[in-house]
Design an enzyme around this catalytic site. Structure first.
Site, PDB file in Angstrom:
ATOM      1  N   GLN A 396      73.018  64.366 -66.562  1.00  0.00           N
ATOM      2  CA  GLN A 396      74.366  63.702 -67.014  1.00  0.00           C
ATOM      3  C   GLN A 396      74.315  61.970 -66.655  1.00  0.00           C
ATOM      4  O   GLN A 396      73.919  61.668 -65.493  1.00  0.00           O
ATOM      5  CB  GLN A 396      75.540  64.393 -66.121  1.00  0.00           C
ATOM      6  CG  GLN A 396      76.038  65.647 -66.529  1.00  0.00           C
ATOM      7  CD  GLN A 396      74.997  66.488 -65.361  1.00  0.00           C
ATOM      8  OE1 GLN A 396      74.116  66.360 -64.817  1.00  0.00           O
ATOM      9  NE2 GLN A 396      75.669  67.625 -65.334  1.00  0.00           N
ATOM     10  N   GLN A 418      72.562  63.023 -72.216  1.00  0.00           N
ATOM     11  CA  GLN A 418      73.522  64.127 -71.793  1.00  0.00           C
ATOM     12  C   GLN A 418      74.809  63.447 -71.430  1.00  0.00           C
ATOM     13  O   GLN A 418      74.646  62.456 -70.672  1.00  0.00           O
ATOM     14  CB  GLN A 418      72.945  64.938 -70.707  1.00  0.00           C
ATOM     15  CG  GLN A 418      74.008  66.012 -70.306  1.00  0.00           C
ATOM     16  CD  GLN A 418      73.130  67.307 -69.343  1.00  0.00           C
ATOM     17  OE1 GLN A 418      72.028  67.034 -69.109  1.00  0.00           O
ATOM     18  NE2 GLN A 418      74.039  68.170 -68.838  1.00  0.00           N
ATOM     19  N   ASP A 419      75.903  63.994 -71.893  1.00  0.00           N
ATOM     20  CA  ASP A 419      77.404  63.392 -71.518  1.00  0.00           C
ATOM     21  C   ASP A 419      77.500  61.855 -71.858  1.00  0.00           C
ATOM     22  O   ASP A 419      77.894  61.117 -71.148  1.00  0.00           O
ATOM     23  CB  ASP A 419      77.529  63.749 -70.169  1.00  0.00           C
ATOM     24  CG  ASP A 419      77.534  65.087 -69.491  1.00  0.00           C
ATOM     25  OD1 ASP A 419      77.426  66.046 -70.714  1.00  0.00           O
ATOM     26  OD2 ASP A 419      77.605  65.546 -68.439  1.00  0.00           O
ATOM     27  N   ASP A 442      76.256  68.301 -74.786  1.00  0.00           N
ATOM     28  CA  ASP A 442      77.757  67.967 -74.519  1.00  0.00           C
ATOM     29  C   ASP A 442      77.807  66.417 -74.629  1.00  0.00           C
ATOM     30  O   ASP A 442      78.460  65.905 -73.767  1.00  0.00           O
ATOM     31  CB  ASP A 442      77.852  68.371 -73.130  1.00  0.00           C
ATOM     32  CG  ASP A 442      77.352  69.945 -72.952  1.00  0.00           C
ATOM     33  OD1 ASP A 442      77.187  70.599 -74.047  1.00  0.00           O
ATOM     34  OD2 ASP A 442      77.348  70.401 -71.737  1.00  0.00           O
ATOM     35  N   ARG A 498      80.354  74.037 -77.452  1.00  0.00           N
ATOM     36  CA  ARG A 498      80.730  75.053 -76.601  1.00  0.00           C
ATOM     37  C   ARG A 498      81.565  74.636 -75.621  1.00  0.00           C
ATOM     38  O   ARG A 498      81.937  73.402 -75.213  1.00  0.00           O
ATOM     39  CB  ARG A 498      79.208  75.253 -75.786  1.00  0.00           C
ATOM     40  CG  ARG A 498      78.758  74.131 -74.758  1.00  0.00           C
ATOM     41  CD  ARG A 498      77.516  74.486 -74.246  1.00  0.00           C
ATOM     42  NE  ARG A 498      77.098  73.241 -73.187  1.00  0.00           N
ATOM     43  CZ  ARG A 498      75.979  73.571 -72.264  1.00  0.00           C
ATOM     44  NH1 ARG A 498      75.300  74.571 -72.064  1.00  0.00           N
ATOM     45  NH2 ARG A 498      75.484  72.625 -71.517  1.00  0.00           N
TER      46      ARG A 498
END
Length: 590
Positions: A396, A418-419, A442, A498
């Site tokens: 993250q 990520q993120d 994500d 998701r």
């Protein structure tokens, strides 16, 4: 097939490059003395020429090429070959801003000219040779010296001018080796030091039909209107031991500081618009300018944010961020409401924190702590800014953390892995218009209601585009309109969403989905119960990744868009409507 695709992309790049090269660029060349010139930034030097600050008042269609130089007169500028260099660069449609006088007054033979004769001749030379190259000359006279003297000490001032002693107050009681003058001997009115040197640019302009800007009158009215004490804020009055570049301090009534350069450039640019109406459409006024090259009020974005008055209601504070990579963690606190942050091309806010990075106490930074930028203030507008986290694929690592209501992003870029984009604020509404967002897993996630209109969503690895954590009972989560989803070569399994939380919502409307989106489309994150509570839907998806018949059973194919117009999604209880009102919401001073 791959060979043909690469050839097609190469051809497209050539076309786009050619188009960009053909776009006309207007250059403003500036020739003059130290009051116009660019100044060194070494040792936190606060001195600025007004020409150094001019780019912060112009659109990116104008390039400022400042050749003004400390200590130069019209004579020495020519004799040193500086004018020949400028002349070789001028092309049709360019402008040349000409401002001399301060150093033409000096008795030194290598600089001195006489008004009405040699000074005028040099100005004519600049004008005629500019026109011969197809350029457009504009004449300026000198800015005022801050001399609140009296008639009795006018001769003392002139002696200081002749001796180049501009760094001491020209009062009879001024210390020769100190920095503190006696303000009690200053009067209420400015005493002129330029004499007929102010008339030459005006006379030549009239004679040759050249636009003329009376900068002496502009600065005279400003300085005298501020008064003898307040006007020091414009000039190089520096207390001892406050600036590394000048440890002994300085009293200088000729040269401008950052504030003075900005104020006078702002007044001058409005006068330019009147004298040269063709340039009026390129002029911009912002409350603050951030620039790494010293042409703004601040060097960092955070300094500009900090300078915004708390809870400034019924008016927007506008901040221009000039080109450059600003490596800093930005925090926009809740009190800095109604701010517009506008970036020039190449304006990047960047940092490299990540969740597992240890803070000063040896603790993990965490996902929330990793962000390059935090936005908490409501009614925050951002345009043409890139937000990036350069930590790389280390877990993250947030580029932008948005916990603000009525946040509006126009033509921004969000870069990470990520993120990348954390839409953190519960109950908050966010609008992303024509933005570019890239990441891996994500990379759009959080609680907020967010609309993405005509955005480009790019996956760098297999993973998940979104991970909403929509609260139970919240009417909307993420809604994507007319977006394009693409991926790096070789990426072949990226799910639309998701559920980070069980009531996650994500809806894709008329989106072009690349082949990296699998037939099932959606992922339940191994949370079978979440299939009963999530709301995942599409409407008229297109592209190789569109496959309505094979989608996950818990997803929906909308038959119409009832309840899914952007205005309704973003309206809330106050009727916020960035889609309809657009820039009318922003009140940017243009």
């Amino acid at each position: 097939m791959k060979k043909y695709r690469l050839a097609w992309l190469f051809g497209l790049l050539l076309v786009l490059s050619a188009f960009k090269a053909d776009k006309p660029t207007i250059t403003i060349f500036m020739i003059g003395d130290s009051t116009m010139a660019n100044k060194s930034l070494t040792g936190e030097n606060p001195e600025r020429g007004w020409g150094q600050m001019l780019p912060g008042y112009l659109s990116e269609d104008i390039r400022v090429d400042n050749h003004a130089m400390n200590g130069r007169s019209s004579k020495s500028f020519i004799n040193e070959g500086r004018w020949d260099k400028v002349l070789s660069l001028i092309k049709k449609g360019d402008y040349v801003f000409i401002q001399f006088g301060h150093n033409d007054e000096k008795p030194k033979e290598d600089r001195h000219t006489d008004p009405g004769s040699t000074f005028d001749d040099n100005l004519r030379k600049f004008v005629n040779e500019t026109r011969a190259k197809g350029g457009i000359p504009v004449l300026f006279n000198s800015i005022v010296r801050r001399n609140f003297g009296t008639v009795a000490n006018a001769n003392v001032l002139q002696d200081a001018v002749n001796q180049d002693d501009f760094r001491k107050d020209a009062n009879p009681d001024a210390k020769k080796d100190g920095v503190t003058a006696n303000p009690t001997r200053e009067g209420d009115k400015l005493i002129d030091t330029h004499g007929a040197y102010l008339d030459s640019p005006r006379n030549v302009a009239k004679e040759l039909n050249v636009p003329f800007v009376d900068m002496n009158r502009i600065t005279h009215d400003l300085v005298e209107g501020m008064g003898s004490i307040e006007s020091r804020k414009l000039f190089m009055w520096v207390e001892p031991n406050t600036v590394p570049a000048m440890p002994k301090g300085r009293e200088d009534n000729t040269h401008l500081n950052v504030y003075g350069g900005r104020v006078i450039a702002g007044l001058t640019v409005d006068a330019i618009a009147k004298a040269v109406p063709e340039l009026a459409g390129y002029i911009r006024h912002y409350d603050f300018v951030v620039a790494k090259d010293g042409s703004g009020d601040f060097f960092t974005v955070q300094e500009a944010i900090n300078a915004v008055p708390d809870f400034r209601k019924n008016v927007r504070t506008t901040i221009l961020v000039r080109e450059g990579v600003y490596k800093e963690k930005i925090v926009v606190p809740e009190s800095k409401i109604n701010v517009s942050l506008i970036g020039q091309e190449g304006a990047v806010i960047s940092y490299d924190d990540y969740a597992q990075k240890l803070n000063r106490f040896g603790e993990g930074t965490g996902t929330s702590g990793s962000s390059s930028c935090y936005i908490y203030a409501p009614d925050f507008y951002v345009e043409n800014i890139t937000f990036e986290n350069t930590a790389g694929p280390v877990g993250q690592a947030v580029a932008c953390f948005v916990s603000a209501d009525r946040a509006y992003f126009k033509n921004c870029r969000f870069l990470g892995f990520q993120d990348t984009l954390y839409t953190y604020g519960k109950g908050c509404r966010q609008y992303y218009d024509e933005c570019y967002i890239e990441g891996t897993v994500d990379f759009i996630f959080g609680w907020s209601t967010a609309v993405f209109n005509k955005c480009h969503i790019h996956s760098k690895r297999n993973g998940y585009v979104t991970a909403p954590s929509t609260d139970q009972g919240q009417k909307y989560g993420y809604v994507f309109y007319d977006c394009k989803l693409t991926a790096d070569e070789g990426v072949n399994e990226v799910y639309l969403s998701r559920p980070w939380r069980p009531y996650a919502q994500a809806v894709f409307i008329r989106c072009d989905l690349g082949k990296h989106i699998p037939a099932i489309g959606w992922n339940n994150w191994n949370k079978k119960d979440a299939e009963k509570t999530v709301f995942y839907a599409e409407y008229q998806s297109t592209g190789e990744g569109a496959n309505a018949k094979a989608r996950a059973s818990y997803s929906h194919q909308l038959k119409n868009l009832k309840g899914y117009d952007m205005e309704s999604i973003l309206a809330g209880d106050d009727g916020w409507n960035p889609v309809k009102n657009g820039n009318a919401l922003l009140d940017i001073k243009r």
